[in-house]
Design a protein around this motif. Structure first.
Motif, PDB file in Angstrom:
ATOM      1  N   THR A   5     -24.490  -4.647  -4.308  1.00  0.00           N
ATOM      2  CA  THR A   5     -23.473  -3.604  -4.403  1.00  0.00           C
ATOM      3  C   THR A   5     -22.786  -3.354  -3.067  1.00  0.00           C
ATOM      4  N   ARG A   6     -23.565  -3.178  -2.004  1.00  0.00           N
ATOM      5  CA  ARG A   6     -22.970  -2.899  -0.685  1.00  0.00           C
ATOM      6  C   ARG A   6     -22.037  -4.015  -0.239  1.00  0.00           C
ATOM      7  N   SER A   7     -22.448  -5.259  -0.435  1.00  0.00           N
ATOM      8  CA  SER A   7     -21.600  -6.364   0.023  1.00  0.00           C
ATOM      9  C   SER A   7     -20.306  -6.437  -0.778  1.00  0.00           C
ATOM     10  N   ILE A   8     -20.360  -6.123  -2.065  1.00  0.00           N
ATOM     11  CA  ILE A   8     -19.142  -6.113  -2.884  1.00  0.00           C
ATOM     12  C   ILE A   8     -18.232  -4.961  -2.456  1.00  0.00           C
ATOM     13  N   LEU A   9     -18.809  -3.787  -2.210  1.00  0.00           N
ATOM     14  CA  LEU A   9     -17.999  -2.652  -1.744  1.00  0.00           C
ATOM     15  C   LEU A   9     -17.365  -2.952  -0.389  1.00  0.00           C
ATOM     16  N   LEU A  10     -18.129  -3.581   0.496  1.00  0.00           N
ATOM     17  CA  LEU A  10     -17.572  -3.968   1.799  1.00  0.00           C
ATOM     18  C   LEU A  10     -16.460  -4.996   1.635  1.00  0.00           C
ATOM     19  N   GLN A  11     -16.609  -5.881   0.677  1.00  0.00           N
ATOM     20  CA  GLN A  11     -15.571  -6.876   0.408  1.00  0.00           C
ATOM     21  C   GLN A  11     -14.289  -6.193  -0.078  1.00  0.00           C
ATOM     22  N   ILE A  12     -14.429  -5.175  -0.914  1.00  0.00           N
ATOM     23  CA  ILE A  12     -13.270  -4.419  -1.386  1.00  0.00           C
ATOM     24  C   ILE A  12     -12.593  -3.722  -0.205  1.00  0.00           C
ATOM     25  N   ILE A  13     -13.391  -3.111   0.663  1.00  0.00           N
ATOM     26  CA  ILE A  13     -12.833  -2.443   1.845  1.00  0.00           C
ATOM     27  C   ILE A  13     -12.114  -3.455   2.727  1.00  0.00           C
ATOM     28  N   LEU A  14     -12.709  -4.618   2.929  1.00  0.00           N
ATOM     29  CA  LEU A  14     -12.076  -5.659   3.744  1.00  0.00           C
ATOM     30  C   LEU A  14     -10.723  -6.061   3.176  1.00  0.00           C
ATOM     31  N   GLU A  15     -10.665  -6.253   1.864  1.00  0.00           N
ATOM     32  CA  GLU A  15      -9.386  -6.611   1.237  1.00  0.00           C
ATOM     33  C   GLU A  15      -8.359  -5.502   1.392  1.00  0.00           C
ATOM     34  N   GLU A  16      -8.798  -4.259   1.242  1.00  0.00           N
ATOM     35  CA  GLU A  16      -7.880  -3.124   1.405  1.00  0.00           C
ATOM     36  C   GLU A  16      -7.388  -3.027   2.842  1.00  0.00           C
ATOM     37  N   GLU A  17      -8.287  -3.247   3.793  1.00  0.00           N
ATOM     38  CA  GLU A  17      -7.921  -3.171   5.207  1.00  0.00           C
ATOM     39  C   GLU A  17      -6.982  -4.308   5.605  1.00  0.00           C
ATOM     40  N   SER A  18      -7.142  -5.469   4.972  1.00  0.00           N
ATOM     41  CA  SER A  18      -6.326  -6.644   5.314  1.00  0.00           C
ATOM     42  C   SER A  18      -4.940  -6.587   4.695  1.00  0.00           C
ATOM     43  N   ALA A  19      -4.818  -5.912   3.580  1.00  0.00           N
ATOM     44  CA  ALA A  19      -3.532  -5.846   2.874  1.00  0.00           C
ATOM     45  C   ALA A  19      -2.951  -4.454   3.013  1.00  0.00           C
ATOM     46  N   GLY A  20      -1.703  -4.375   3.348  1.00  0.00           N
ATOM     47  CA  GLY A  20      -1.049  -3.069   3.414  1.00  0.00           C
ATOM     48  C   GLY A  20      -1.377  -2.302   4.670  1.00  0.00           C
ATOM     49  N   VAL A  21      -1.540  -1.004   4.513  1.00  0.00           N
ATOM     50  CA  VAL A  21      -1.772  -0.106   5.646  1.00  0.00           C
ATOM     51  C   VAL A  21      -3.270   0.143   5.785  1.00  0.00           C
ATOM     52  N   PRO A  22      -3.867  -0.300   6.888  1.00  0.00           N
ATOM     53  CA  PRO A  22      -5.311  -0.090   7.059  1.00  0.00           C
ATOM     54  C   PRO A  22      -5.651   1.378   7.303  1.00  0.00           C
ATOM     55  N   MET A  23      -6.839   1.772   6.893  1.00  0.00           N
ATOM     56  CA  MET A  23      -7.311   3.134   7.092  1.00  0.00           C
ATOM     57  C   MET A  23      -7.953   3.285   8.475  1.00  0.00           C
TER      58      MET A  23
END
Length: 169
Positions: free
Chosen positions: A48-66
């Motif tokens: 679960t943690r690695s999948i959630l981190l993967q989602i965060i990585l994709e969000e951070e890489s695309a668009g406006v990072p948090m």
């Protein structure tokens, strides 16, 4: 609890929906507040943690990072540090406080644009001060725990040093 299995071919299978899902669909489940766990289909290991981190990585890489590079660097610096455990709970408490505060406003996070948010903050200064005063309590609790842990560690180190020098009483 919804179970998603990850297969060796990197595909994700939602056992409740009996269908393969994408990472974007897992993100939607998270956004909707679904309780879930991601398990390796072969070993049963919790991923679960690695999948959630993967989602965060994709969000951070695309668009406006948090997160800025400075924030990410500072988070990395806490790994292996004596305060690592407290940093996690500190962040968790503050994110939860912010989520609670946001729900008290009854605001949909997508409905508030930065402009609307800035105007709201200007109009509500006294109200905001009262609401944010509640954020100080988790910070104070974490800081008190950190100080207590540091004092225990200092005392333990001092006792060990006195023991090595043969001065322990």
């Amino acid at each position: 609890m919804r179970t998603i299995k990850k297969y060796p071919n990197r595909r994700l299978y939602d056992t409740q929906a009996s269908a393969y899902v994408t990472l974007a669909e897992v993100k939607k489940l998270v956004m909707n507040g679904a309780a879930m766990v991601v398990r390796d289909a072969k070993t049963g290991e919790d991923l679960t943690r690695s999948i959630l981190l993967q989602i965060i990585l994709e969000e951070e890489s695309a668009g406006v990072p948090m997160f800025s590079e400075a924030v990410l660097s500072n988070i990395i610096r806490f790994y292996g540090h004596t305060m690592q455990g407290y940093m996690g709970s500190y962040l968790e408490n503050h994110v939860q406080s912010f989520m609670d505060w946001q729900s008290k406003l009854g605001a949909n996070p997508q409905a508030l644009s930065p402009e609307v948010w800035a105007q709201f903050m200007q109009w509500q200064n006294p109200l905001m001060q009262n609401m944010f005063s509640g954020l100080a309590n988790p910070s104070q609790n974490v800081m008190a725990q950190m100080q207590e842990q540091m004092q225990k560690q200092i005392q333990k180190n001092a006792e060990q040093m006195l023991g090595v020098l043969g001065l322990r009483t």
